[in-house]
Structure formats: structure tokens, C-alpha cells
Motif scaffolding. Structure first.
Motif, PDB file in Angstrom:
ATOM      1  N   ILE A  33    -108.780  25.819  -6.736  1.00 45.35           N
ATOM      2  CA  ILE A  33    -109.766  26.849  -6.382  1.00 45.35           C
ATOM      3  C   ILE A  33    -110.771  27.021  -7.534  1.00 45.35           C
ATOM      4  O   ILE A  33    -110.371  27.152  -8.686  1.00 45.35           O
ATOM      5  CB  ILE A  33    -109.089  28.220  -6.154  1.00 45.35           C
ATOM      6  CG1 ILE A  33    -108.010  28.140  -5.079  1.00 45.35           C
ATOM      7  CG2 ILE A  33    -110.121  29.306  -5.826  1.00 45.35           C
ATOM      8  CD1 ILE A  33    -108.530  27.963  -3.692  1.00 45.35           C
ATOM      9  N   GLU A  34    -112.054  27.027  -7.190  1.00 46.67           N
ATOM     10  CA  GLU A  34    -113.082  27.374  -8.170  1.00 46.67           C
ATOM     11  C   GLU A  34    -114.074  28.333  -7.517  1.00 46.67           C
ATOM     12  O   GLU A  34    -114.248  28.312  -6.298  1.00 46.67           O
ATOM     13  CB  GLU A  34    -113.803  26.108  -8.682  1.00 46.67           C
ATOM     14  CG  GLU A  34    -112.878  25.245  -9.542  1.00 46.67           C
ATOM     15  CD  GLU A  34    -113.535  24.031 -10.161  1.00 46.67           C
ATOM     16  OE1 GLU A  34    -114.685  23.710  -9.826  1.00 46.67           O
ATOM     17  OE2 GLU A  34    -112.859  23.388 -10.998  1.00 46.67           O
ATOM     18  N   TYR A  35    -114.705  29.165  -8.358  1.00 53.83           N
ATOM     19  CA  TYR A  35    -115.606  30.210  -7.867  1.00 53.83           C
ATOM     20  C   TYR A  35    -117.014  29.946  -8.373  1.00 53.83           C
ATOM     21  O   TYR A  35    -117.230  29.897  -9.587  1.00 53.83           O
ATOM     22  CB  TYR A  35    -115.130  31.569  -8.367  1.00 53.83           C
ATOM     23  CG  TYR A  35    -113.788  31.980  -7.801  1.00 53.83           C
ATOM     24  CD1 TYR A  35    -113.717  32.750  -6.646  1.00 53.83           C
ATOM     25  CD2 TYR A  35    -112.598  31.582  -8.412  1.00 53.83           C
ATOM     26  CE1 TYR A  35    -112.489  33.135  -6.120  1.00 53.83           C
ATOM     27  CE2 TYR A  35    -111.359  31.958  -7.895  1.00 53.83           C
ATOM     28  CZ  TYR A  35    -111.310  32.736  -6.746  1.00 53.83           C
ATOM     29  OH  TYR A  35    -110.097  33.107  -6.227  1.00 53.83           O
ATOM     30  N   GLU A  36    -117.937  29.767  -7.452  1.00 53.59           N
ATOM     31  CA  GLU A  36    -119.328  29.435  -7.804  1.00 53.59           C
ATOM     32  C   GLU A  36    -120.174  30.682  -7.531  1.00 53.59           C
ATOM     33  O   GLU A  36    -120.434  31.032  -6.387  1.00 53.59           O
ATOM     34  CB  GLU A  36    -119.805  28.254  -6.957  1.00 53.59           C
ATOM     35  CG  GLU A  36    -118.824  27.069  -6.935  1.00 53.59           C
ATOM     36  CD  GLU A  36    -119.157  25.952  -7.907  1.00 53.59           C
ATOM     37  OE1 GLU A  36    -120.288  25.936  -8.416  1.00 53.59           O
ATOM     38  OE2 GLU A  36    -118.274  25.115  -8.163  1.00 53.59           O
ATOM     39  N   LEU A  37    -120.625  31.334  -8.631  1.00 51.93           N
ATOM     40  CA  LEU A  37    -121.113  32.713  -8.520  1.00 51.93           C
ATOM     41  C   LEU A  37    -122.461  32.945  -9.204  1.00 51.93           C
ATOM     42  O   LEU A  37    -122.589  32.695 -10.411  1.00 51.93           O
ATOM     43  CB  LEU A  37    -120.096  33.653  -9.186  1.00 51.93           C
ATOM     44  CG  LEU A  37    -118.613  33.463  -8.860  1.00 51.93           C
ATOM     45  CD1 LEU A  37    -117.751  34.235  -9.856  1.00 51.93           C
ATOM     46  CD2 LEU A  37    -118.317  33.903  -7.437  1.00 51.93           C
ATOM     47  N   HIS A  38    -123.431  33.448  -8.458  1.00 48.55           N
ATOM     48  CA  HIS A  38    -124.618  34.036  -9.097  1.00 48.55           C
ATOM     49  C   HIS A  38    -124.176  35.418  -9.572  1.00 48.55           C
ATOM     50  O   HIS A  38    -124.072  36.354  -8.785  1.00 48.55           O
ATOM     51  CB  HIS A  38    -125.767  34.167  -8.095  1.00 48.55           C
ATOM     52  CG  HIS A  38    -126.419  32.862  -7.768  1.00 48.55           C
ATOM     53  ND1 HIS A  38    -127.181  32.156  -8.685  1.00 48.55           N
ATOM     54  CD2 HIS A  38    -126.426  32.116  -6.637  1.00 48.55           C
ATOM     55  CE1 HIS A  38    -127.638  31.054  -8.133  1.00 48.55           C
ATOM     56  NE2 HIS A  38    -127.186  30.996  -6.890  1.00 48.55           N
ATOM     57  N   SER A  39    -123.904  35.547 -10.877  1.00 47.39           N
ATOM     58  CA  SER A  39    -123.096  36.691 -11.300  1.00 47.39           C
ATOM     59  C   SER A  39    -123.778  37.714 -12.202  1.00 47.39           C
ATOM     60  O   SER A  39    -123.203  38.762 -12.467  1.00 47.39           O
ATOM     61  CB  SER A  39    -121.856  36.158 -12.038  1.00 47.39           C
ATOM     62  OG  SER A  39    -122.265  35.470 -13.193  1.00 47.39           O
ATOM     63  N   MET A  40    -125.001  37.436 -12.683  1.00 44.21           N
ATOM     64  CA  MET A  40    -125.552  38.349 -13.712  1.00 44.21           C
ATOM     65  C   MET A  40    -125.775  39.765 -13.189  1.00 44.21           C
ATOM     66  O   MET A  40    -125.532  40.741 -13.897  1.00 44.21           O
ATOM     67  CB  MET A  40    -126.845  37.795 -14.314  1.00 44.21           C
ATOM     68  CG  MET A  40    -126.620  36.623 -15.231  1.00 44.21           C
ATOM     69  SD  MET A  40    -125.356  36.951 -16.474  1.00 44.21           S
ATOM     70  CE  MET A  40    -124.457  35.395 -16.436  1.00 44.21           C
ATOM     71  N   GLY A  41    -126.239  39.893 -11.947  1.00 49.04           N
ATOM     72  CA  GLY A  41    -126.455  41.225 -11.371  1.00 49.04           C
ATOM     73  C   GLY A  41    -125.163  42.023 -11.256  1.00 49.04           C
ATOM     74  O   GLY A  41    -125.172  43.253 -11.208  1.00 49.04           O
ATOM     75  N   TYR A  42    -124.043  41.296 -11.226  1.00 51.92           N
ATOM     76  CA  TYR A  42    -122.727  41.931 -11.180  1.00 51.92           C
ATOM     77  C   TYR A  42    -122.240  42.253 -12.599  1.00 51.92           C
ATOM     78  O   TYR A  42    -121.681  43.329 -12.852  1.00 51.92           O
ATOM     79  CB  TYR A  42    -121.750  40.987 -10.475  1.00 51.92           C
ATOM     80  CG  TYR A  42    -120.317  41.463 -10.448  1.00 51.92           C
ATOM     81  CD1 TYR A  42    -119.866  42.303  -9.434  1.00 51.92           C
ATOM     82  CD2 TYR A  42    -119.412  41.079 -11.441  1.00 51.92           C
ATOM     83  CE1 TYR A  42    -118.555  42.747  -9.403  1.00 51.92           C
ATOM     84  CE2 TYR A  42    -118.108  41.514 -11.422  1.00 51.92           C
ATOM     85  CZ  TYR A  42    -117.672  42.343 -10.403  1.00 51.92           C
ATOM     86  OH  TYR A  42    -116.372  42.786 -10.390  1.00 51.92           O
ATOM     87  N   LEU A  43    -122.488  41.322 -13.527  1.00 51.01           N
ATOM     88  CA  LEU A  43    -121.975  41.493 -14.898  1.00 51.01           C
ATOM     89  C   LEU A  43    -122.772  42.549 -15.668  1.00 51.01           C
ATOM     90  O   LEU A  43    -122.256  43.138 -16.621  1.00 51.01           O
ATOM     91  CB  LEU A  43    -122.004  40.150 -15.639  1.00 51.01           C
ATOM     92  CG  LEU A  43    -121.121  39.051 -15.034  1.00 51.01           C
ATOM     93  CD1 LEU A  43    -121.297  37.735 -15.790  1.00 51.01           C
ATOM     94  CD2 LEU A  43    -119.644  39.453 -15.018  1.00 51.01           C
ATOM     95  N   MET A  44    -124.034  42.764 -15.287  1.00 47.66           N
ATOM     96  CA  MET A  44    -124.849  43.838 -15.883  1.00 47.66           C
ATOM     97  C   MET A  44    -125.097  44.871 -14.778  1.00 47.66           C
ATOM     98  O   MET A  44    -126.049  44.773 -14.020  1.00 47.66           O
ATOM     99  CB  MET A  44    -126.162  43.255 -16.433  1.00 47.66           C
ATOM    100  CG  MET A  44    -127.178  44.288 -16.881  1.00 47.66           C
ATOM    101  SD  MET A  44    -126.532  45.623 -17.910  1.00 47.66           S
ATOM    102  CE  MET A  44    -126.141  44.758 -19.433  1.00 47.66           C
ATOM    103  N   PRO A  45    -124.190  45.876 -14.679  1.00 49.26           N
ATOM    104  CA  PRO A  45    -124.251  46.799 -13.532  1.00 49.26           C
ATOM    105  C   PRO A  45    -125.570  47.573 -13.487  1.00 49.26           C
ATOM    106  O   PRO A  45    -126.016  48.120 -14.503  1.00 49.26           O
ATOM    107  CB  PRO A  45    -123.068  47.750 -13.782  1.00 49.26           C
ATOM    108  CG  PRO A  45    -122.182  47.030 -14.748  1.00 49.26           C
ATOM    109  CD  PRO A  45    -123.078  46.165 -15.584  1.00 49.26           C
ATOM    110  N   LYS A  46    -126.167  47.584 -12.318  1.00 48.51           N
ATOM    111  CA  LYS A  46    -127.473  48.231 -12.151  1.00 48.51           C
ATOM    112  C   LYS A  46    -127.385  49.753 -12.318  1.00 48.51           C
ATOM    113  O   LYS A  46    -128.395  50.415 -12.549  1.00 48.51           O
ATOM    114  CB  LYS A  46    -128.063  47.853 -10.795  1.00 48.51           C
ATOM    115  CG  LYS A  46    -128.304  46.348 -10.690  1.00 48.51           C
ATOM    116  CD  LYS A  46    -128.948  45.937  -9.413  1.00 48.51           C
ATOM    117  CE  LYS A  46    -128.854  44.429  -9.192  1.00 48.51           C
ATOM    118  NZ  LYS A  46    -129.425  43.600 -10.259  1.00 48.51           N
ATOM    119  N   THR A  47    -126.169  50.291 -12.245  1.00 51.02           N
ATOM    120  CA  THR A  47    -125.977  51.732 -12.437  1.00 51.02           C
ATOM    121  C   THR A  47    -126.301  52.139 -13.879  1.00 51.02           C
ATOM    122  O   THR A  47    -126.480  53.324 -14.161  1.00 51.02           O
ATOM    123  CB  THR A  47    -124.517  52.128 -12.135  1.00 51.02           C
ATOM    124  OG1 THR A  47    -123.663  51.202 -12.807  1.00 51.02           O
ATOM    125  CG2 THR A  47    -124.221  52.090 -10.651  1.00 51.02           C
TER     126      THR A  47
END
Ligand SMILES: [Zn+2]
Length: 313
Positions: A68-82
Motif C-alpha cells: 500500500i502507498e498513499y499518493e497525496l496532494h497534502s500541503m493544504g492538509y499539513l498547513m491547516p487553513k484554520t
């Protein structure tokens, strides 16, 4: 060659895992929907990964020797917009000079980088049954990088690698075998100019090949040579991976459901794979989104054997 088939989380089933095993496809890639709302689809995936039913599917894959591998556009998640209201300085300055929480973040802000790295470690711990390869890509869009006074002279490729390097260093502390992908895609398709961290590897996604249009569009092979040669010179062949679109029915359906009937361009895929082999790639992957249960109900099962046959040594 190592092979991977990438689908959206809701397209994973026991039948799909059985099929990957039968076709000797090594790895199942899990890809939440990209685009502007990628941070939300990743949030949904992290919630799904805490459920027993989804975990048991991923255990079934593991027991079937499908990685299993996870291919993620992740920056918007890693830097929370809150965090935007309290700390607008963490976020990028867009082309119009406005601090904007839409994509990525300001890579020159040390606190912002620390938050991203801490969240990356937590995310990695939540990626159930993940291999040691991590794909924490920058956000998905044409202009997603920071244009503040400190960042504006740093190219998109260098901004992307600065983030990938920092995440790689953070992940290594929790998993000594962690390896992070540099996604060469759209505005990061040219190689960076700064030093890469040990363990960072090339993931080459030639999206442009599918979007180049008009009389003056270069032939595919010319375009590939022009994009790939400098990337391979910079990253080397070790762990280099291709991320292709041969089975990407989301692309052919213009990312709109219901899915269209899919026809594989087998000859093009074979030509591409021969070319990648000759270039020294040992890991070949294709998106296979929009071929899930809803597709099967409309058109029947897609045939994955041509992918297996084309990648045979
Ligand atoms: Zn900045």
C-alpha cells in the motif's frame, strides 16, 4: 519492474485487490481526489483510515502481498487553513501580493515549516499499512507557490524541494527507512537547483504530455526527452518512479461522474514503457481512477492484464 495501480479510496474492494494480485501488480496506490479541495479529501481519507472496515481491506491487501502507498496532494492538509486568522504570515503570498490560504504556505517562515513537518509525521503514522515511500506532494494547481519578498526569487521546483527535504528529515526521525518523493509535475517539471536530501527520489508525472495541444506541440517523444533528461541527470535512476495516466479514466472523463467508457491506448502504453525502461526506471505506476464499482456496473470490468504484459521483463 515494480508496478502500481492508483485509485480513489472508494474504488478499493476485495475484488480489486484480488485482481491486482492475479495480475502481479505489486502495489495499490491510494489517491484522494486532487484539485483545490485536496485538503478535504485527504481529511476524509484520514477519517476512513480509522475505520475497522477500511483497515480490514488494507489488511487483506497486505495478506495478499499487495503493498500500500498513499499518493497525496497534502500541503493544504499539513498547513491547516484554520491558522490563517491568527497567523496569516504562515501562508503564501499569491501573484497579486495577497496572503492567501488557498495553496501551500510560505516556505521562508520557519514556524510554518515546523508545523508542516510535525503534521507530516502525524499523517505518516496515520497511513495504515503504508510502505516506506511517502508521497506528500505540494498542492495541485498551476500557481501554488509563495511570491513573498523572501520566496519570490526561489523557483517552484526549488520551493517544492525545500519542502520535500524538510519533510524527509522529519520522517527519517520516526522511520529510518522513510523515502520522500519529489513530484515532477506541471510547474515542478524542471529539476531543482539546490541539493536534495538523502532519500528523496524522483516521481515523474508527465501530465503535459496529455495536455499539449496545437500544431506546434512537440512530438511526445521529443517532449519526454526534453523533460526527462535533466530530471534524471539531477535525481539519478535510483528509486526513480514514473506516474502515468494510461488507465486514468478520471482524466478521460474530464473528472466528472458518471465515468465515460474507457478504451486503453495499448500501443502508446507499450511505447512509453519501453522508453521508460530504456531510461532506467524500475518502478512504473498508472492512475486507474473512475474504474470502480460504478464503472463496472455501466461497462463491465476493466482489463488490467495489458499493463502487466507491457511491464514484463
Ligand atoms: Zn514566502
Amino acid at each position: 519492474m515494480k508496478t502500481q495501480f492508483i485509485v480513489h479510496p472508494d474504488e478499493i474492494s476485495k475484488e480489486r485487490i484480488d485482481e491486482l494480485k492475479a495480475c502481479k501488480i505489486n502495489c495499490l496506490g491510494i489517491h484522494p481526489v486532487g484539485g483545490k479541495n485536496a485538503y478535504k479529501t485527504l481529511e476524509d481519507l484520514v477519517a476512513l483510515l480509522k475505520t475497522e472496515s477500511f483497515r480490514s481491506l488494507l489488511d487483506y491487501a497486505k495478506d495478499s502481498a499487495v503493498v500500500i502507498e498513499y499518493e497525496l496532494h497534502s500541503m493544504g492538509y499539513l498547513m491547516p487553513k484554520t491558522l490563517y486568522n491568527l497567523h496569516p504570515e504562515y501562508f503564501r503570498v499569491d501573484k497579486d501580493g495577497v496572503r492567501n490560504p488557498d495553496y501551500n504556505f510560505c516556505i521562508s517562515n520557519g514556524e510554518a515549516m515546523e508545523i508542516v513537518c510535525e503534521n507530516a509525521v502525524t499523517l505518516a503514522q496515520n497511513l495504515y499499512n503504508s510502505s516506506d515511500n511517502y508521497y506528500f506532494w505540494v498542492d495541485d494547481g498551476h500557481d501554488v507557490f509563495c511570491h513573498c519578498d523572501k520566496c519570490k526569487s526561489i523557483s517552484p521546483s526549488d520551493q517544492a524541494l525545500i519542502i520535500t527535504n524538510a519533510v524527509q528529515r522529519a520522517l527519517r526521525k520516526f522511520n529510518p527507512n522513510a523515502k520522500c518523493a519529489y513530484l515532477a509535475y506541471m510547474c515542478t517539471i524542471t529539476p531543482p537547483t539546490i541539493q536534495k536530501e538523502k532519500g528523496v527520489f524522483l516521481e515523474y508525472a508527465p501530465f503535459e504530455k496529455y495536455t499539449a495541444k496545437g500544431e506546434n506541440a512537440p512530438t511526445l517523444i521529443e517532449q519526454e526527452q526534453a523533460m526527462l533528461t535533466p530530471l534524471l541527470e539531477y535525481f539519478g535512476k535510483e528509486n526513480a518512479k514514473v506516474l502515468e495516466y494510461w488507465y486514468d479514466n478520471s482524466l478521460y472523463s474530464s473528472w466528472k461522474k458518471p465515468p465515460k467508457k474507457f478504451t486503453l491506448n495499448e500501443k502508446q502504453m507499450q511505447n512509453d514503457i519501453d522508453f521508460y525502461k530504456q531510461k532506467g526506471f524500475s518502478y512504473v505506476s498508472t492512475f486507474g481512477c473512475y474504474l470502480g464499482k460504478d464503472y463496472e456496473n455501466l461497462y463491465g470490468k476493466p482489463d488490467l492484464t495489458p499493463f502487466t504484459n507491457a511491464t514484463k521483463e
